[in-house]
Design a protein around this motif. Structure first.
Motif, short mmCIF file in Angstrom:
data_model
loop_
_atom_site.label_atom_id
_atom_site.label_comp_id
_atom_site.label_asym_id
_atom_site.label_seq_id
_atom_site.Cartn_x
_atom_site.Cartn_y
_atom_site.Cartn_z
N HIS A 87 5.54 25.39 -20.86
CA HIS A 87 4.25 24.70 -20.35
C HIS A 87 3.06 25.07 -20.86
N ALA A 88 3.16 26.45 -20.93
CA ALA A 88 1.80 26.90 -21.47
C ALA A 88 1.35 26.50 -22.88
N TYR A 89 2.58 26.34 -23.77
CA TYR A 89 2.19 25.94 -25.10
C TYR A 89 2.09 24.25 -25.19
N ASN A 90 2.55 23.63 -24.19
CA ASN A 90 2.49 22.34 -24.53
C ASN A 90 1.12 21.96 -23.76
N ARG A 106 4.08 13.32 -26.79
CA ARG A 106 5.11 14.09 -27.04
C ARG A 106 5.06 15.53 -26.62
N THR A 107 6.21 16.29 -26.59
CA THR A 107 6.26 17.63 -26.29
C THR A 107 6.71 18.38 -27.52
N TYR A 108 6.56 19.66 -27.35
CA TYR A 108 6.88 20.68 -28.52
C TYR A 108 7.88 21.58 -28.20
N LEU A 109 8.89 21.84 -29.19
CA LEU A 109 9.44 22.99 -28.85
C LEU A 109 10.54 22.93 -27.52
N SER A 110 10.72 21.93 -27.33
CA SER A 110 11.57 21.46 -25.88
C SER A 110 12.97 21.96 -26.19
N GLY A 111 13.55 21.87 -27.48
CA GLY A 111 15.00 22.12 -27.73
C GLY A 111 14.83 23.47 -27.60
#
Length: 175
Positions: A87-90, A106-111
């Motif tokens: 959450h902090a990163y996105n 979009r979101t990042y690093l979800s995987g």
């Protein structure tokens, strides 16, 4: 209330939440979410007695690291930890995109973070298994959780990049 009007480094936000869930949200000036995550971190940490297991693990007394943990609470911690970092990163990424006038939905690093959560949960759950019980470092729930969390995080990131994103790009080209 959230007031994000200046650039926020996504990596700094991610690292602050790695130090303690909620700190990355404070960095992003998302105070309500930060306080919520910080309170949840303390409640889960106290109820699960995770700090005792961490102290015993890093002290080298691995057999003493298992008994104090209350796993019914301890299995919540990886989810809280992974969510806080993600959450902090996105949030920082979204804030910066808004500043640039570019809002990519979009979101990042979800995987990666889903993999970390699953791996840490599996690591905590499997540390007492017949195979891992004979390996000294993997007999400790903390080290086992960290190891499986990182492995599953890398697998999750590879899957996100090579399966999900690739399929999404193919679909967009086809339309």
């Amino acid at each position: 209330m959230r007031t994000t009007h200046q650039y926020r480094s996504p990596y700094a936000a991610m690292l602050w939440s790695t130090v303690l869930p909620g700190f990355g949200q404070f960095y992003n000036r998302d105070y309500i979410m930060g306080f919520t995550l910080l309170i949840l971190e303390f409640v889960i940490n106290v109820k699960s007695k995770l700090n005792l297991a961490i102290i015993f693990s890093f002290d080298g007394t691995l057999p003493e690291a298992k008994p104090p943990i209350d796993y019914s609470w301890g299995l919540f911690y990886p989810s809280l930890y992974g969510f806080a970092i993600w959450h902090a990163y996105n949030t920082a990424k979204t804030n910066n995109q808004k500043l640039e006038g570019n809002v990519e939905n979009r979101t990042y690093l979800s995987g990666f973070f889903l993999g970390i959560v699953l791996g840490m949960d599996f690591g905590l759950f499997w540390h007492d298994g017949p195979i891992l019980k004979n390996l000294p470092l993997f007999d400790a729930p903390v080290f086992n959780g960290i190891f499986f969390g990182l492995v599953m995080g890398l697998i999750g990131q590879l899957m996100e990049n090579n399966v999900y994103r690739k399929n999404k790009r193919k679909k967009m080209r086809a339309t």
